[in-house]
Design a protein around this motif. Structure first.
Motif, PDB file in Angstrom:
ATOM      1  N   LEU A  62       0.799  -1.228   0.000  1.00  0.00           N
ATOM      2  CA  LEU A  62       0.000   0.000   0.000  1.00  0.00           C
ATOM      3  C   LEU A  62       0.830   1.276   0.000  1.00  0.00           C
ATOM      4  O   LEU A  62       0.424   2.277  -0.600  1.00  0.00           O
ATOM      5  N   PHE A  67       2.086   1.021  -6.257  1.00  0.00           N
ATOM      6  CA  PHE A  67       0.680   0.793  -5.923  1.00  0.00           C
ATOM      7  C   PHE A  67      -0.100   2.108  -5.921  1.00  0.00           C
ATOM      8  O   PHE A  67      -1.204   2.178  -6.458  1.00  0.00           O
ATOM      9  N   ARG A  68       0.471   3.141  -5.310  1.00  0.00           N
ATOM     10  CA  ARG A  68      -0.243   4.429  -5.232  1.00  0.00           C
ATOM     11  C   ARG A  68      -0.570   4.985  -6.615  1.00  0.00           C
ATOM     12  O   ARG A  68      -1.675   5.483  -6.846  1.00  0.00           O
ATOM     13  N   LEU A  70      -0.948   3.317  -9.444  1.00  0.00           N
ATOM     14  CA  LEU A  70      -2.004   2.497 -10.048  1.00  0.00           C
ATOM     15  C   LEU A  70      -3.354   2.748  -9.373  1.00  0.00           C
ATOM     16  O   LEU A  70      -4.375   2.936 -10.039  1.00  0.00           O
ATOM     17  N   ALA A  71      -3.355   2.754  -8.047  1.00  0.00           N
ATOM     18  CA  ALA A  71      -4.602   2.838  -7.289  1.00  0.00           C
ATOM     19  C   ALA A  71      -5.312   4.176  -7.450  1.00  0.00           C
ATOM     20  O   ALA A  71      -6.546   4.219  -7.481  1.00  0.00           O
ATOM     21  N   GLN A  74      -8.134   4.297 -10.034  1.00  0.00           N
ATOM     22  CA  GLN A  74      -9.339   3.477  -9.917  1.00  0.00           C
ATOM     23  C   GLN A  74     -10.033   3.526  -8.556  1.00  0.00           C
ATOM     24  O   GLN A  74     -11.206   3.199  -8.468  1.00  0.00           O
ATOM     25  N   PRO A 134       3.214  -5.138  -5.696  1.00  0.00           N
ATOM     26  CA  PRO A 134       2.154  -4.118  -5.641  1.00  0.00           C
ATOM     27  C   PRO A 134       1.232  -4.180  -6.863  1.00  0.00           C
ATOM     28  O   PRO A 134       0.013  -4.046  -6.739  1.00  0.00           O
ATOM     29  N   LYS A 135       1.792  -4.437  -8.038  1.00  0.00           N
ATOM     30  CA  LYS A 135       0.976  -4.506  -9.250  1.00  0.00           C
ATOM     31  C   LYS A 135       0.026  -5.699  -9.213  1.00  0.00           C
ATOM     32  O   LYS A 135      -1.149  -5.577  -9.577  1.00  0.00           O
ATOM     33  N   TYR A 137      -1.149  -7.191  -6.555  1.00  0.00           N
ATOM     34  CA  TYR A 137      -2.181  -6.926  -5.534  1.00  0.00           C
ATOM     35  C   TYR A 137      -3.218  -5.953  -6.100  1.00  0.00           C
ATOM     36  O   TYR A 137      -4.420  -6.155  -5.947  1.00  0.00           O
ATOM     37  N   TYR A 138      -2.756  -4.918  -6.770  1.00  0.00           N
ATOM     38  CA  TYR A 138      -3.656  -3.959  -7.424  1.00  0.00           C
ATOM     39  C   TYR A 138      -4.555  -4.687  -8.414  1.00  0.00           C
ATOM     40  O   TYR A 138      -5.768  -4.474  -8.453  1.00  0.00           O
ATOM     41  N   ASN A 139      -3.975  -5.570  -9.238  1.00  0.00           N
ATOM     42  CA  ASN A 139      -4.776  -6.293 -10.228  1.00  0.00           C
ATOM     43  C   ASN A 139      -5.833  -7.163  -9.565  1.00  0.00           C
ATOM     44  O   ASN A 139      -6.948  -7.267 -10.086  1.00  0.00           O
ATOM     45  N   ASN A 142      -8.513  -4.789  -8.438  1.00  0.00           N
ATOM     46  CA  ASN A 142      -9.191  -4.242  -9.602  1.00  0.00           C
ATOM     47  C   ASN A 142     -10.102  -5.264 -10.279  1.00  0.00           C
ATOM     48  O   ASN A 142     -11.000  -4.889 -11.028  1.00  0.00           O
TER      49      ASN A 142
END
Length: 145
Positions: A62, A67-68, A70-71, A74, A134-135, A137-139, A142
């Motif tokens: 996080l 991550f920031r 990407l996040a 969305q 991080p990517k 986890y983001y995916n 998402n």
């Protein structure tokens, strides 16, 4: 044109009131921002000063720049923290808000517990801590739609 200015002014007022009062968004503010910006909400239940997996999630995923970036496209992030140490205690009002969120979205009392919500507050899916990039986890977050 007037609608756009009113929307912009409302958004700025919300953002500045949040910055002035506290670091973290509360759910009603997050819902408003999510609705205005067409985003989903990521609600993170954590024990920031006692839960080792929560601390890992924060540090390894996080809090990362990847991550920031990407996040922010969305999600609107809300953290419901449940610290145990007296020196980390939250204001009483925030404690009540977090408890109400846990009652609604985390009845099992899991930590960490990351819930993806639509802009109206309907739960779409949830994750715990998972050793991943991080990517990735983001995916996973998402993918809840």
């Amino acid at each position: 044109m007037k609608k756009k200015w009113a929307l912009l002014l409302t958004s700025l007022l919300i953002v500045f009131s949040v910055v002035g009062q506290e670091k973290e968004l509360v759910m009603e503010q997050a819902k408003t921002l999510a609705q205005q910006q067409g985003k989903r909400i990521v609600l993170v239940f954590q024990g920031s000063d006692w839960c080792a997996p929560c601390i890992k999630l924060e540090k390894e995923i996080l809090d990362t720049e990847e991550f920031r970036v990407l996040a922010e496209k969305q999600f609107v992030i809300v953290k419901a923290d449940f610290p145990r140490s007296k020196k980390h205690q939250l204001p009483e009002e925030r404690q009540k808000q977090n408890a109400a969120l846990a009652e609604k979205y985390n009845q099992g009392g899991y930590f960490p517990y990351v819930v993806v919500l639509n802009a109206d507050g309907k739960a779409l899916g949830a994750l715990g801590y998972k050793k991943s990039s991080p990517k990735d986890y983001y995916n996973q977050l998402n993918s809840f739609k």
